[in-house]
Design a protein around this motif. Structure first.
Motif, PDB file in Angstrom:
ATOM      1  N   VAL A 168      46.934  54.615  27.446  1.00  0.00           N
ATOM      2  CA  VAL A 168      47.440  53.482  28.231  1.00  0.00           C
ATOM      3  C   VAL A 168      46.343  52.793  29.032  1.00  0.00           C
ATOM      4  N   GLU A 169      45.552  53.561  29.738  1.00  0.00           N
ATOM      5  CA  GLU A 169      44.552  52.977  30.626  1.00  0.00           C
ATOM      6  C   GLU A 169      43.580  52.088  29.865  1.00  0.00           C
ATOM      7  N   ASP A 170      43.077  52.555  28.734  1.00  0.00           N
ATOM      8  CA  ASP A 170      42.149  51.755  27.932  1.00  0.00           C
ATOM      9  C   ASP A 170      42.830  50.511  27.375  1.00  0.00           C
ATOM     10  N   PHE A 171      44.080  50.659  26.935  1.00  0.00           N
ATOM     11  CA  PHE A 171      44.793  49.501  26.383  1.00  0.00           C
ATOM     12  C   PHE A 171      44.995  48.417  27.438  1.00  0.00           C
ATOM     13  N   VAL A 172      45.476  48.793  28.615  1.00  0.00           N
ATOM     14  CA  VAL A 172      45.733  47.801  29.663  1.00  0.00           C
ATOM     15  C   VAL A 172      44.433  47.148  30.112  1.00  0.00           C
ATOM     16  N   LEU A 180      41.855  39.019  35.277  1.00  0.00           N
ATOM     17  CA  LEU A 180      42.467  40.271  35.707  1.00  0.00           C
ATOM     18  C   LEU A 180      41.458  41.414  35.660  1.00  0.00           C
ATOM     19  N   VAL A 181      41.413  42.178  36.760  1.00  0.00           N
ATOM     20  CA  VAL A 181      40.518  43.327  36.846  1.00  0.00           C
ATOM     21  C   VAL A 181      41.317  44.505  37.397  1.00  0.00           C
ATOM     22  N   ILE A 182      41.269  45.644  36.708  1.00  0.00           N
ATOM     23  CA  ILE A 182      41.959  46.848  37.168  1.00  0.00           C
ATOM     24  C   ILE A 182      41.211  47.449  38.354  1.00  0.00           C
ATOM     25  N   ASN A 183      41.951  47.750  39.414  1.00  0.00           N
ATOM     26  CA  ASN A 183      41.377  48.436  40.556  1.00  0.00           C
ATOM     27  C   ASN A 183      41.353  49.934  40.256  1.00  0.00           C
ATOM     28  N   GLU A 184      40.222  50.426  39.810  1.00  0.00           N
ATOM     29  CA  GLU A 184      40.106  51.801  39.331  1.00  0.00           C
ATOM     30  C   GLU A 184      40.474  52.822  40.413  1.00  0.00           C
ATOM     31  N   ARG A 185      40.224  52.481  41.673  1.00  0.00           N
ATOM     32  CA  ARG A 185      40.496  53.429  42.761  1.00  0.00           C
ATOM     33  C   ARG A 185      41.984  53.725  42.916  1.00  0.00           C
ATOM     34  N   SER A 203      43.850  43.220  29.750  1.00  0.00           N
ATOM     35  CA  SER A 203      43.509  42.434  30.945  1.00  0.00           C
ATOM     36  C   SER A 203      42.261  41.601  30.700  1.00  0.00           C
ATOM     37  N   GLY A 204      41.265  42.210  30.068  1.00  0.00           N
ATOM     38  CA  GLY A 204      40.032  41.487  29.799  1.00  0.00           C
ATOM     39  C   GLY A 204      40.202  40.343  28.818  1.00  0.00           C
ATOM     40  N   ALA A 205      41.170  40.485  27.898  1.00  0.00           N
ATOM     41  CA  ALA A 205      41.396  39.443  26.892  1.00  0.00           C
ATOM     42  C   ALA A 205      42.370  38.369  27.365  1.00  0.00           C
ATOM     43  N   PHE A 206      43.023  38.586  28.505  1.00  0.00           N
ATOM     44  CA  PHE A 206      44.039  37.646  28.985  1.00  0.00           C
ATOM     45  C   PHE A 206      43.391  36.318  29.377  1.00  0.00           C
ATOM     46  N   GLU A 207      43.969  35.215  28.926  1.00  0.00           N
ATOM     47  CA  GLU A 207      43.316  33.915  29.084  1.00  0.00           C
ATOM     48  C   GLU A 207      43.746  33.126  30.306  1.00  0.00           C
ATOM     49  N   TYR A 208      44.771  33.577  31.026  1.00  0.00           N
ATOM     50  CA  TYR A 208      45.282  32.777  32.142  1.00  0.00           C
ATOM     51  C   TYR A 208      44.975  33.377  33.514  1.00  0.00           C
ATOM     52  N   PRO A 247      44.329  35.625  43.794  1.00  0.00           N
ATOM     53  CA  PRO A 247      43.098  34.845  43.617  1.00  0.00           C
ATOM     54  C   PRO A 247      42.490  34.925  42.220  1.00  0.00           C
ATOM     55  N   SER A 248      42.937  35.860  41.399  1.00  0.00           N
ATOM     56  CA  SER A 248      42.391  35.942  40.037  1.00  0.00           C
ATOM     57  C   SER A 248      42.929  34.837  39.138  1.00  0.00           C
ATOM     58  N   PHE A 249      43.931  34.083  39.615  1.00  0.00           N
ATOM     59  CA  PHE A 249      44.464  32.935  38.881  1.00  0.00           C
ATOM     60  C   PHE A 249      43.810  31.673  39.444  1.00  0.00           C
TER      61      PHE A 249
END
Length: 309
Positions: free
Chosen positions: A191-195, A207-212, A199-204, A103-105
């Motif tokens: 890695v975690e900060d980079f991804v 995308l949100v990381i599920n922190e849990r 994800s936040g900069a992705f234009e298509y 659903p994020s697309f």
């Protein structure tokens, strides 16, 4: 135009295809299936007619677009086993998960991507986006969603892979599951900060990381990568608990006491085991008979009753 080509190939009238496009969001049956955590995952199953058109677009459009080698799901030759194998030689792994991946697309994301990645006309782009979307986004249950996301995620996968390669890291993405591994302790610190930033900069997609679900795994203990255990010795296994469950279900099936709804799960578990740990399936065949195991694997319907002969 895609609609005219589809009409010629399928025998559907152009007016019928146009009505299908206009009413696509209404042509689904939605139902819940339980998740491991006790919550429900909503499945939106398109009607057979809409499903056929979605598959046609998946094969004719989206599956012809570039897909990263790091994307290890929903493409020819891909498997959960191959995804886990990529990380066998490493010692440390970080697992990241996208929340509500399909659903994020959105409809707009699909349209923007097709306008930039293909030479389709605006009319064809709108047709594709309307057919693969429900209420403005992709759904779990539409056969087109996997190939659409693989195509749209190509630039994301390439970007993450390049970043990882510069640091000697291994990257794979199995649908919404990301695993990045290293041979050296401390190499996964950024890695975690980079991804999250990528994800936040992705234009298509949104995308949100599920922190849990973020987890750091070590070779010192059992690592589970997309449901496959990587042992400290570097072997792949389905795990003792899953083996016990399969043995119990096969026994119930042979005795005629297995609930019908569990038969479908058993077939999936055996197919999964056959890919990851085929010797275990061989042992099942030796104990219960190859014909019994093959019959479970090749059942026709999840709701069709079956009892061993």
């Amino acid at each position: 135009m895609l609609r005219e080509v589809l009409a010629a190939k399928s025998g559907m009238s152009l007016s019928r295809i146009e009505r299908l496009q206009c009413n696509a969001s209404k042509m689904y049956k939605t139902y819940p299936i339980p998740k491991r955590d006790g919550s429900d995952r909503m499945i939106s199953q398109p009607t057979p007619e809409l499903k056929a058109v979605q598959r046609w677009l998946a094969r004719g459009i989206f599956q012809r677009l570039p897909v990263s080698a790091c994307a290890t799901a929903y493409k020819k030759g891909a498997s959960i086993r191959k995804n886990a194998e990529a990380h066998v030689a490493s010692s440390f792994t970080i697992h990241l998960d996208f929340k509500d991946f399909f659903p994020s697309f959105s409809h707009g994301h699909v349209s923007r991507f097709l306008s930039e990645a293909t030479r389709l006309s605006q009319e064809d782009i709108l047709f594709c986006s309307d057919i693969v979307s429900r209420h403005g986004c992709l759904t779990i249950g539409a056969p087109s969603s996997p190939s659409v996301t693989n195509a749209l995620m190509y630039s994301f996968d390439v970007s993450v892979e390049r970043w990882c390669m510069k640091r000697g890291l291994i990257y794979t993405r199995y649908a919404d599951d990301i695993n990045i591994s290293s041979k050296c302790p401390g190499a996964l610190r950024e890695v975690e900060d980079f991804v999250r930033d990528a994800s936040g900069a992705f234009e298509y997609a949104n995308l949100v990381i599920n922190e849990r679900k973020t987890a750091y795994l070590s070779r010192k203990y059992r690592r589970s990568i997309t449901g496959v255990n990587v042992t400290p010795e570097g072997r792949l296994s389905i795990g003792r608990d899953r083996k016990r469950e399969i043995k119990s279900l096969v026994h119930q099936c042979v005795m005629g006491t297995l609930q019908v709804d569990m038969l479908w799960r058993l077939g999936g578990l055996i197919a999964f085991s056959s890919d990851v740990e085929p010797h275990f399936v061989d042992a099942l065949k030796n104990k219960y008979g190859a014909d019994v195991i093959e019959k479970i694997l090749h059942q026709k319907t999840p709701r069709g009753a079956w009892v061993a002969d």
